[in-house]
Structure formats: structure tokens, C-alpha cells
Motif scaffolding. Structure first.
Motif, mmCIF file in Angstrom:
data_model
loop_
_atom_site.group_PDB
_atom_site.id
_atom_site.type_symbol
_atom_site.label_atom_id
_atom_site.label_comp_id
_atom_site.label_asym_id
_atom_site.label_seq_id
_atom_site.Cartn_x
_atom_site.Cartn_y
_atom_site.Cartn_z
ATOM 1 N N PRO A 84 -8.701 10.653 -4.293
ATOM 2 C CA PRO A 84 -7.754 9.540 -4.208
ATOM 3 C C PRO A 84 -6.804 9.735 -3.021
ATOM 4 O O PRO A 84 -6.337 10.868 -2.788
ATOM 5 N N THR A 85 -6.549 8.668 -2.281
ATOM 6 C CA THR A 85 -5.650 8.792 -1.126
ATOM 7 C C THR A 85 -4.469 7.827 -1.205
ATOM 8 O O THR A 85 -3.357 8.176 -0.852
ATOM 9 N N ARG A 86 -4.735 6.620 -1.676
ATOM 10 C CA ARG A 86 -3.666 5.615 -1.650
ATOM 11 C C ARG A 86 -3.752 4.720 -2.884
ATOM 12 O O ARG A 86 -4.770 4.702 -3.580
ATOM 13 N N ILE A 87 -2.691 3.935 -3.074
ATOM 14 C CA ILE A 87 -2.697 2.947 -4.164
ATOM 15 C C ILE A 87 -2.437 1.570 -3.552
ATOM 16 O O ILE A 87 -1.428 1.388 -2.845
ATOM 17 N N LEU A 88 -3.362 0.653 -3.796
ATOM 18 C CA LEU A 88 -3.169 -0.721 -3.325
ATOM 19 C C LEU A 88 -2.589 -1.525 -4.492
ATOM 20 O O LEU A 88 -3.191 -1.623 -5.552
ATOM 21 N N THR B 4 -5.769 6.938 -12.543
ATOM 22 C CA THR B 4 -6.618 8.033 -12.112
ATOM 23 C C THR B 4 -7.942 8.039 -12.871
ATOM 24 O O THR B 4 -8.993 8.298 -12.302
ATOM 25 N N SER B 5 -7.882 7.698 -14.164
ATOM 26 C CA SER B 5 -9.137 7.762 -14.922
ATOM 27 C C SER B 5 -9.955 6.481 -14.813
ATOM 28 O O SER B 5 -11.162 6.501 -14.986
ATOM 29 N N HIS B 6 -9.319 5.319 -14.533
ATOM 30 C CA HIS B 6 -10.081 4.053 -14.490
ATOM 31 C C HIS B 6 -10.148 3.443 -13.087
ATOM 32 O O HIS B 6 -10.751 2.395 -12.902
ATOM 33 N N ASP B 7 -9.474 4.055 -12.114
ATOM 34 C CA ASP B 7 -9.409 3.547 -10.739
ATOM 35 C C ASP B 7 -8.631 2.235 -10.618
ATOM 36 O O ASP B 7 -8.519 1.666 -9.533
ATOM 37 N N ILE C 294 -7.435 3.899 -4.088
ATOM 38 C CA ILE C 294 -8.332 3.971 -2.925
ATOM 39 C C ILE C 294 -8.725 5.430 -2.736
ATOM 40 O O ILE C 294 -7.865 6.319 -2.758
ATOM 41 N N ARG C 295 -10.044 5.662 -2.588
ATOM 42 C CA ARG C 295 -10.529 7.032 -2.439
ATOM 43 C C ARG C 295 -11.142 7.209 -1.064
ATOM 44 O O ARG C 295 -11.629 6.253 -0.464
ATOM 45 N N LEU D 235 0.869 -1.175 0.000
ATOM 46 C CA LEU D 235 0.000 0.000 0.000
ATOM 47 C C LEU D 235 0.906 1.224 0.000
ATOM 48 O O LEU D 235 1.817 1.321 0.829
ATOM 49 N N THR D 236 0.674 2.122 -0.962
ATOM 50 C CA THR D 236 1.507 3.335 -0.994
ATOM 51 C C THR D 236 0.592 4.554 -0.988
ATOM 52 O O THR D 236 -0.586 4.449 -1.326
#
Ligand code: ATP
Ligand code: MG
Length: 479
Positions: free
Chosen positions: A220-224, A185-188, A213-214, A135-136
Motif C-alpha cells: 500500500p502506498t496511498r489512499i484515494l 487494509t483488509s478490503h482495499d 492504492i498499491r 490523495l493522501t
């Protein structure tokens, strides 16, 4: 010391469980004694709530239920011990308040406990997966790193926490990180193959899936990130590809062996012609006066014959070349024409007439390998025709430029025998005394690699028909 299990640490507390349990028991006893022996105008039994809250971390849901029942029993018991059956007194009201507080707290505590248990189970499952889960934040700073990531990359969570995952793993993207992030960002979500470097310096190829992750407001807050190790798979693919290339090369050499007689003839013919024309030009030169017009005519013929011989050598050299597969746009029509030129002598020797219906058919592929396919099909047809006594022997080649493009090689020979009809594309299946049974199996692997299909069948009018398909160029390039 490096903490190998950050997930477990998150859940377990450093405080000794035994101590806490003793504390809870003491507190319960103390509350009961104060409640029974003192006559304070306060609801002492409400303090059982504190004990129940302390128990959340220590006990299971069943344990919490027992604690709640014990608190209720002790409260009621203490009331009867100190006040008897006086239901009119304010003490009874305080007792009821205490019981209500204990019941409400118990219900909340158990609800909380069941939520915690579910969360714990999920975190444990996450910890057990073989996939690397990372998770970043949006700047790629690592916030979570599961044991799967540790076993894949060799780095422990403590070593990578707060650092950029791309820096640590020297991530190489199919195109660029910016492009991947733009898509995310555009496709989640984003999926792709990444090449990374583990702690031991070894490259790791992963199939990577990202989810954005929103927060509640949709920001948007994080990237899993879930990474699945495909290094072995890729290496096996590369080894298979290498083996296929080698096999195709070996098969080409064996085909060349079969064609050796015609090649030597095709080269000998122009050489013989060069010799005789050279001798003739010498005679024209020795005349008095020398006939230079005839000499120049001879020279032109010599040059043409030499070119013809060098063309043949070039074709043989191309076919014998050991090359990696090269995919490039090409016209299937050229492949067919050149293959026909290469087996021309075999066709003549067996008195086979060739009919063609060709048209420009652009496909993407490896010229030499596709040529190998067509030559194999032509040789099979010639050999099938040669095995018969029939006088009229014909091969027809039809190219259809539909999508997919279809190349069909028909003959009017004996057709496919029952013996091989179902498995002729398998290796070592042959009906020929000197055959290896590799020709069609190699054709199939080449056509497979090109994204096409190959099949063989008997024709109603007699003879065999083998056809292969290839995606047309527009289709390939628009992918
Ligand atoms: N045009 C055809 N007509 C009749 N039978 C055919 C034809 N093409 C292939 N076959 C049958 O399929 C078998 C397998 O063909 P394949 O090209 O794989 O091997 P091969 O020709 O026997 O040997 P190799 O090509 O390795 O020298 C042949 O032995 C033959 O029985
Ligand atoms: Mg063959």
C-alpha cells in the motif's frame, strides 16, 4: 498568491509557447542550412529529432505529424541539393540513417503525445467533478486536492499540501480512524459517513469512499479519498424527521381528544368510588366503638381505586408526551394490550367484542408511536362498526411472531369503500363527516420509519383487515 488550479499548473509550463515555437523554427532552418551547405561527414539531419522532441509539448498530434513530414522533406531536399542523385555515396547512407531516426522519433513522440492527451483529459475530468477528491499518503498527509475539495472545504491545495487531512478537517469517524484503516487494509476500500469542519468553521457531512492504492509489489502506498457532500440531504432528513415527530404528536393529541369522554369516565369512576368509600369509612369510624376492620377494608379499596385512576392518568400522559422517537426493544403484545385498555370504553359503548390471539413478539421500536398505530387501527374499526346496524360487532387482533412480525386488526364491519380503497393511506382521505383522514397516513409513516409495511384489504367473510409488519428483534440487532 494562492494557486487555484494546481492541476492546470501541473500540465502547463511557464515557458512562453511563442518563444519556443520561434526557437523550433530557427533550429529547423539552421539544420537545413547546415545540412545543405556544409560537407561534414556526419548525419546533420538527425538533429531534426531534437526539434521533434521539443515540439511534443507545443503541438497536437497532427502538428507533430506535420513537423515529421516537413523534417523528412527537408532532409531529402537537402540531400538532392548538395549531392544530386548520387545514391552510391556515404552521404546517401547518412541521409537514410537520418530519415530512419526521424521516423522512429516521430512515431514515439506521437505515441507519447496521445498518452499525455488522454492523461490530461482524465485530470481535467477529475478537476471538474463536484466530489472532493483527495490523495493522501498512509500517514494521512495530503498529496493531491482537487477543485471540488477546495469548493467543499474552502481550503486551497497550497494551504493543505503535506498536512494531515484529519487535523485540518477535524474529521469525526463513525467509530474511529483506526477501525476505518483496518477495514481499508483488509478490503482495499472503505465507505462511511464523516463529519468534518470546513475553513469557515461550518460542519460538513460527507459520504466518504476510500480506495487503497498499491505499488507494483502490492505494497500500500496511498489512499484515494472521494467525499460527497450530504450535509443538505442530512439536514432535510432531520427536518423531515422533526416534522414527522410533530405530526405524530399532533395526531396523538387529536386522538386523545376523541378519547376524552372515555378518559373522564375512567377517572370519574374510581373518584366516585373513592368518595363513597371514604364516606362509608367515616361512618364506620363514628360508630361506638369504631369498626376498625371495616375502616381498614375501606382504606384498601380507596387505595386501589386511586391507583386505578393514576394508571389511567399515566397512560394519557404518556400518549400526550411530546418526545423524540426512542427506539428500544419492546414486546408488541404489551403495545396491543395497553392500546385495548385505552379504547376499552369506546369498545363497550359500541358493543364491540374483541377477540385476541396474542403472543410475546419482540420488536425494536418506539412504544408510544406503535401504540398510536394500534389505537388508530382500533378506532377505525370501532368507527366502521358503529356505522352499521348489525348486532354482532367483532374486532379480532392477531399477532404472529414470525419474521417479520405481523399484527392484524380485523373487523366484521362494512369493509373498505371503493372510494378510498386505493388511497386510504394518503393524507386527508376520509369518508367520515368528522374525520381528518390523517390516521392511516400517520400509521404508514410510523411503520415506514420502523422498517415495516402496512396494508389494508377487504376480508372474504366481510369486513376490513389492516395489517402491519415489523422486523423482529433478532433481525434488527443482527444488522
Ligand atoms: N376498518 C375500516 N373499515 C372500513 N373503512 C376503513 C377502515 N379503516 C379505515 N377505513 C377508511 O379509510 C379512511 C381513512 O382512514 P383514516 O384513519 O386515515 O382517516 P379517518 O379515520 O377518516 O380520520 P382520522 O383518523 O384522521 O380521524 C376512513 O375514512 C375510512 O373510509
Ligand atoms: Mg382514523
Amino acid at each position: 498568491m494562492i494557486n487555484k488550479y494546481p492541476f492546470a499548473t501541473l500540465l502547463s509550463s511557464g515557458v512562453s509557447h511563442v518563444l519556443l515555437k520561434a526557437l523550433i523554427l530557427l533550429a529547423t532552418l539552421a539544420i537545413f542550412i547546415i545540412d545543405t551547405l556544409t560537407y561534414l561527414d556526419i548525419a546533420v539531419a538527425v538533429l531534426y529529432v531534437v526539434v521533434i522532441l521539443m515540439g511534443i509539448r507545443l503541438f497536437s498530434q497532427k502538428g507533430l505529424l506535420l513537423m515529421s513530414i516537413a523534417s523528412i522533406v527537408l532532409t531529402v531536399f537537402a540531400f538532392f541539393l548538395s549531392h544530386g542523385i548520387d545514391f552510391e555515396s556515404s552521404a546517401f547512407a547518412r541521409c537514410l540513417v537520418s530519415l530512419a531516426a526521424i521516423c522512429i522519433t516521430s512515431a514515439l513522440a506521437m505515441g507519447n503525445k496521445s498518452f499525455q492527451d488522454a492523461l490530461k483529459r482524465q485530470v481535467q475530468i477529475l478537476g471538474q467533478t463536484h466530489d472532493a477528491i483527495v490523495l493522501t499518503d498512509l500517514q494521512d498527509k495530503i498529496e493531491l486536492w482537487n477543485p471540488g475539495a477546495t469548493s467543499l472545504y474552502g481550503w486551497h491545495f497550497d494551504e493543505v499540501k503535506g498536512r494531515s487531512s484529519d487535523d485540518i478537517l477535524a474529521t469525526q469517524y463513525p467509530s474511529s480512524r483506526a477501525e476505518a484503516k483496518e477495514w481499508l487494509t483488509s478490503h482495499d476500500q472503505w465507505e462511511g459517513e464523516l463529519t468534518q469542519i470546513g475553513k469557515d468553521g461550518q460542519p460538513v457531512i460527507v459520504s466518504s469512499r476510500w480506495s487503497l492504492i498499491r505499488d507494483n509489489q502490492g505494497h500500500p502506498t496511498r489512499i484515494l479519498i472521494t467525499n460527497n457532500d450530504v450535509t443538505d440531504h442530512k439536514q432535510a432528513d432531520a427536518a423531515l424527521h422533526q416534522a414527522q415527530t410533530e405530526l405524530a404528536h399532533a395526531a396523538r393529541l387529536s386522538t386523545l381528544g376523541e378519547l376524552a369522554a372515555s378518559f373522564s369516565h375512567e377517572i370519574n369512576q374510581p373518584l366516585a368510588s373513592i368518595t363513597t368509600t371514604g364516606e362509608a369509612s367515616l361512618r364506620w369510624l363514628k360508630r361506638d366503638p369504631p369498626d376498625l376492620v371495616e375502616v381498614s377494608d375501606c382504606m384498601n379499596r380507596i387505595i386501589n381505586e386511586a391507583r386505578r385512576a393514576s394508571e389511567v392518568i399515566k397512560r394519557i400522559r404518556n400518549l400526550a408526551r411530546k418526545t423524540e422517537q426512542v427506539h428500544a426493544p419492546l414486546d408488541l403484545q404489551d403495545v396491543v394490550k395497553e392500546s385495548l385498555a385505552l379504547v376499552e370504553r369506546e369498545l363497550k359503548a359500541e358493543r364491540v367484542i374483541v377477540k385476541t390471539q396474542l403472543k410475546a413478539t419482540p420488536v425494536m421500536g418506539d412504544y408510544i408511536q406503535l401504540q398510536q398505530v394500534v389505537i388508530n387501527l382500533l378506532l377505525n374499526a370501532i368507527q366502521a362498526l358503529a356505522s352499521t346496524e348489525q348486532r354482532y360487532r367483532q374486532i379480532s387482533i392477531v399477532l404472529s411472531d414470525a419474521n417479520p412480525a405481523v399484527c392484524t386488526v380485523n373487523d366484521n364491519g362494512p369493509g373498505l369503500s371503493q372510494e378510498v380503497a386505493g388511497n386510504m393511506f394518503k393524507a386527508f382521505v376520509t369518508t367520515k363527516a368528522t374525520g381528518m383522514g390523517m390516521g392511516l397516513s400517520i400509521c404508514r409513516s410510523i411503520i415506514d420509519m420502523h422498517g415495516g409495511a402496512i396494508k389494508a384489504q377487504n376480508r372474504e367473510e366481510g369486513g376490513a383487515s389492516v395489517e402491519f409488519t415489523l422486523p423482529r428483534l433478532e433481525e434488527v440487532s443482527s444488522d
